[in-house]
Design a protein around this motif. Structure first.
Motif, short mmCIF file in Angstrom:
data_model
loop_
_atom_site.label_atom_id
_atom_site.label_comp_id
_atom_site.label_asym_id
_atom_site.label_seq_id
_atom_site.Cartn_x
_atom_site.Cartn_y
_atom_site.Cartn_z
N GLN A 333 0.83 -1.21 0.00
CA GLN A 333 0.00 0.00 0.00
C GLN A 333 0.87 1.26 0.00
O GLN A 333 0.54 2.25 -0.67
CB GLN A 333 -0.91 0.00 1.22
CG GLN A 333 -1.94 -1.12 1.21
CD GLN A 333 -2.62 -1.26 2.56
OE1 GLN A 333 -3.44 -0.43 2.93
NE2 GLN A 333 -2.27 -2.31 3.30
N GLU A 334 1.97 1.22 0.73
CA GLU A 334 2.85 2.39 0.76
C GLU A 334 3.49 2.62 -0.61
O GLU A 334 3.63 3.76 -1.07
CB GLU A 334 3.93 2.21 1.83
CG GLU A 334 4.86 3.40 1.92
CD GLU A 334 5.10 3.89 3.34
OE1 GLU A 334 6.15 4.50 3.56
OE2 GLU A 334 4.25 3.68 4.23
N GLY A 361 0.59 -6.07 5.45
CA GLY A 361 0.62 -5.39 6.74
C GLY A 361 -0.64 -5.73 7.52
O GLY A 361 -1.03 -6.88 7.65
N GLY A 362 -1.30 -4.72 8.04
CA GLY A 362 -2.55 -4.93 8.74
C GLY A 362 -2.35 -5.36 10.18
O GLY A 362 -1.24 -5.40 10.71
N ALA A 363 -3.46 -5.72 10.81
CA ALA A 363 -3.46 -6.04 12.23
C ALA A 363 -3.59 -7.53 12.49
O ALA A 363 -3.84 -7.95 13.62
CB ALA A 363 -4.61 -5.30 12.91
N GLY A 364 -3.44 -8.35 11.45
CA GLY A 364 -3.54 -9.78 11.64
C GLY A 364 -4.92 -10.34 11.39
O GLY A 364 -5.20 -11.48 11.70
N SER A 365 -5.80 -9.54 10.77
CA SER A 365 -7.16 -9.97 10.49
C SER A 365 -7.25 -10.55 9.09
O SER A 365 -6.55 -10.12 8.16
CB SER A 365 -8.12 -8.79 10.61
OG SER A 365 -9.40 -9.11 10.07
N ALA A 366 -8.16 -11.52 8.92
CA ALA A 366 -8.37 -12.11 7.60
C ALA A 366 -8.97 -11.11 6.63
O ALA A 366 -8.96 -11.33 5.41
CB ALA A 366 -9.29 -13.33 7.71
N THR A 367 -9.50 -10.00 7.13
CA THR A 367 -10.09 -8.98 6.27
C THR A 367 -9.11 -7.86 5.93
O THR A 367 -9.49 -6.88 5.28
CB THR A 367 -11.33 -8.37 6.93
OG1 THR A 367 -10.96 -7.77 8.19
CG2 THR A 367 -12.39 -9.43 7.18
N ASP A 368 -7.85 -7.98 6.34
CA ASP A 368 -6.86 -6.97 5.98
C ASP A 368 -6.72 -6.89 4.46
O ASP A 368 -6.86 -7.90 3.76
CB ASP A 368 -5.50 -7.33 6.58
CG ASP A 368 -5.44 -7.11 8.09
OD1 ASP A 368 -6.21 -6.28 8.60
OD2 ASP A 368 -4.61 -7.76 8.75
N PRO A 369 -6.41 -5.71 3.93
CA PRO A 369 -6.24 -5.59 2.48
C PRO A 369 -4.98 -6.30 2.00
O PRO A 369 -3.98 -6.39 2.72
CB PRO A 369 -6.15 -4.08 2.25
CG PRO A 369 -5.71 -3.52 3.57
CD PRO A 369 -6.29 -4.42 4.62
N ALA A 370 -5.05 -6.80 0.76
CA ALA A 370 -3.87 -7.42 0.15
C ALA A 370 -2.93 -6.38 -0.41
O ALA A 370 -1.74 -6.64 -0.60
CB ALA A 370 -4.31 -8.38 -0.97
N GLY A 371 -3.45 -5.20 -0.71
CA GLY A 371 -2.65 -4.14 -1.32
C GLY A 371 -3.59 -3.07 -1.86
O GLY A 371 -4.66 -2.84 -1.31
N LEU A 408 -8.53 -0.06 -2.18
CA LEU A 408 -7.90 -1.20 -1.51
C LEU A 408 -8.23 -2.49 -2.27
O LEU A 408 -9.36 -2.67 -2.75
CB LEU A 408 -8.39 -1.32 -0.07
CG LEU A 408 -7.91 -0.24 0.90
CD1 LEU A 408 -8.64 -0.38 2.23
CD2 LEU A 408 -6.39 -0.34 1.12
N LEU A 409 -7.25 -3.37 -2.38
CA LEU A 409 -7.48 -4.68 -2.97
C LEU A 409 -7.80 -5.65 -1.84
O LEU A 409 -6.95 -5.92 -0.99
CB LEU A 409 -6.24 -5.14 -3.74
CG LEU A 409 -6.35 -6.52 -4.41
CD1 LEU A 409 -7.43 -6.53 -5.48
CD2 LEU A 409 -5.01 -6.94 -5.00
N LEU A 410 -9.01 -6.16 -1.83
CA LEU A 410 -9.48 -7.05 -0.76
C LEU A 410 -9.73 -8.43 -1.35
O LEU A 410 -10.71 -8.65 -2.06
CB LEU A 410 -10.76 -6.49 -0.13
CG LEU A 410 -10.62 -5.08 0.46
CD1 LEU A 410 -11.99 -4.51 0.81
CD2 LEU A 410 -9.72 -5.10 1.69
N THR A 411 -8.84 -9.36 -1.06
CA THR A 411 -8.94 -10.71 -1.62
C THR A 411 -9.32 -11.75 -0.59
O THR A 411 -9.79 -12.83 -0.95
CB THR A 411 -7.60 -11.14 -2.24
OG1 THR A 411 -6.62 -11.25 -1.19
CG2 THR A 411 -7.12 -10.12 -3.28
N GLY A 412 -9.09 -11.46 0.69
CA GLY A 412 -9.18 -12.49 1.71
C GLY A 412 -7.97 -13.41 1.62
O GLY A 412 -7.12 -13.26 0.73
N PRO A 413 -7.84 -14.38 2.53
CA PRO A 413 -6.70 -15.30 2.51
C PRO A 413 -6.64 -16.08 1.20
O PRO A 413 -7.64 -16.64 0.75
CB PRO A 413 -6.99 -16.23 3.69
CG PRO A 413 -7.87 -15.44 4.60
CD PRO A 413 -8.72 -14.61 3.71
#
Length: 429
Positions: A333-334, A361-371, A408-413
């Motif tokens: 993301q950066e 990055g993120g906080a360790g959640s499965a919903t964190d963005p992939a990029g 945000l790119l949201l793919t999930g695991p």
């Protein structure tokens, strides 16, 4: 102007698919041993790897279920259903109590292996945080604090793992030492590290470690890490030296890389070529500060466009971020945010940067963005909302920026991990 987002996503998806455990694992699995198959897995792809191993042994080879056992430790949200190999979801990037208990059980299962058993170790990126077994004298809280300090330091993953290996009872070859009574220790790994160094993947629990306690101490000093006295004592204690070549632990140990970032990057390159782009491949092993690499890549894109070229700039590797602000984000993301700042007055250039594991990055959640992605709609949204990308960069707050622009790119695991994929598509204007 043509919407290039579907193509960007197709390029990324091709990279991920090329490294999925369902595709890459079964060809490398060993025959059924005289005794049990004891499967020990760690990382973001651990549960998917364990499930693929189960299908191979139970369904394809007809192994009696009582002869298959094990434990897969994966990131929260990355579990999949299994039959015989238990799955534990644990913390990443900062370890948690679940990972602590899982590492202890993993060591116990390894120690139970007999001369008739196959010890099958399945590794993917994230295993270092999932298997947390602090060295004697170091508390779990102190180990967590070291991990947080490393994550904020800007140190590349290889250097982070040097420190981790010398504060652990499972990393740096120690899992092989625990399981050395097995008939065979076979490690199959999905590489998430530049240059595919076996000792760096999940901090090398079953391979010799070339780094030393002195190296770990030097890195603590180099990055001015704040660590407790117990950690410093542990790094001064020769009993915490990692396992070196020639250790009896490795006499029956084998290691294979079953998926590499280069293969995934090659799959991505094929999609870009098939779409008619001339490809500029920068390799699968890029490292460096995310915003600095973005500046270099923006320069390549602008130059190509000024020359009337239609190119795709692709790269892999793992970038880093030296955290100075208090925002949210990750290296991909950066990188994308730095590109947005540099390309905001242009047209005909679009980009995607994402981690193949589905979490940047993120906080360790499965919903964190992939990029994140950027294109003309990003620039228009920036302008209409009065967003200053430089200000968000200064606060390391890329997630907030791209949340506002909707990019945000949201793919999930994705259930695998072969590092990052960055794509810039350049069309003549």
């Amino acid at each position: 102007m043509t919407d290039r987002r579907p193509l960007l996503r197709a390029i990324f998806d091709a990279a991920v698919a090329a490294a999925h455990p369902d595709v890459v694992l079964s060809a490398h699995l060993r025959p059924v041993p005289k005794g049990k198959v004891i499967c020990l897995a760690a990382g973001k792809g651990a549960a998917a790897m364990a499930a693929a191993a189960e299908r191979h042994y139970l369904d394809t080879l007809g192994l009696d279920p009582s002869r298959l056992t094990g434990l897969a430790t994966t990131r929260h949200g990355h579990g999949v259903p299994t039959r015989r190999i238990r799955v534990i979801e644990a913390g990443h990037p900062v370890p948690d109590e679940a990972g602590l208990k899982a590492a202890d059980e993993t060591l116990r299962l390894a120690a139970e292996a007999t001369a008739d058993d196959l010890l099958l170790v399945l590794l993917s990126g994230g295993g270092s945080a999932n298997w947390i077994a602090p060295a004697d004298g170091v508390s779990f809280a102190q180990k967590q604090q070291v991990n947080r300090a490393l994550l904020r330091s800007g140190a590349p993953i290889g250097e982070m793992n040097v420190v981790r290996k010398h504060l652990s009872r499972i990393k740096g070859g120690r899992l092989a030492r625990a399981g050395q009574r097995a008939a065979e220790i076979v490690t199959l790994a999905i590489s998430d590290v530049p240059h595919d160094d076996p000792s760096a993947i999940a901090s090398g629990p079953t391979v010799p470690d070339p780094s030393t306690l002195a190296d770990a101490r030097a890195l603590v000093a180099k990055y001015n890490l704040t660590v407790d006295d117990a950690v410093r004592r542990a790094l001064d204690d020769g009993r915490n030296e990692s396992c070196k070549p020639g250790d009896p632990a490795f006499s029956r140990a084998q290691f294979e890389m079953i998926a590499k970032p280069k293969a995934s990057l090659d799959a991505a390159i094929k999609v870009a070529k098939d779409a008619g782009y001339e490809v500029v491949g920068l390799g699968a092993d890029l490292e460096g500060e995310a915003r600095e690499v973005a500046a270099d890549h923006a320069g390549l894109a602008l130059k190509a466009q000024s020359e009337g070229k239609r190119i795709a700039i692709l790269s892999g590797g793992e970038l880093t971020v030296t955290v100075r602000g208090n925002g949210r984000g990750g290296p991909n993301q950066e990188y994308a945010l730095a590109l947005a700042d540099l390309l905001k007055t242009t047209s005909g250039i679009v980009a995607l940067a994402a981690d193949t594991d589905g979490a940047d990055g993120g906080a360790g959640s499965a919903t964190d963005p992939a990029g994140a992605l950027i294109d003309q709609t990003t620039f228009a949204k920036m302008k209409s909302l009065g967003l200053d990308p430089a200000a968000y960069l200064a606060n390391n707050d890329a997630t907030a920026f791209f949340s506002a622009t909707g990019d945000l790119l949201l793919t999930g695991p994705t259930l695998t991990n072969v590092n990052d994929v960055r794509v810039i598509l350049v069309d003549p204007t």
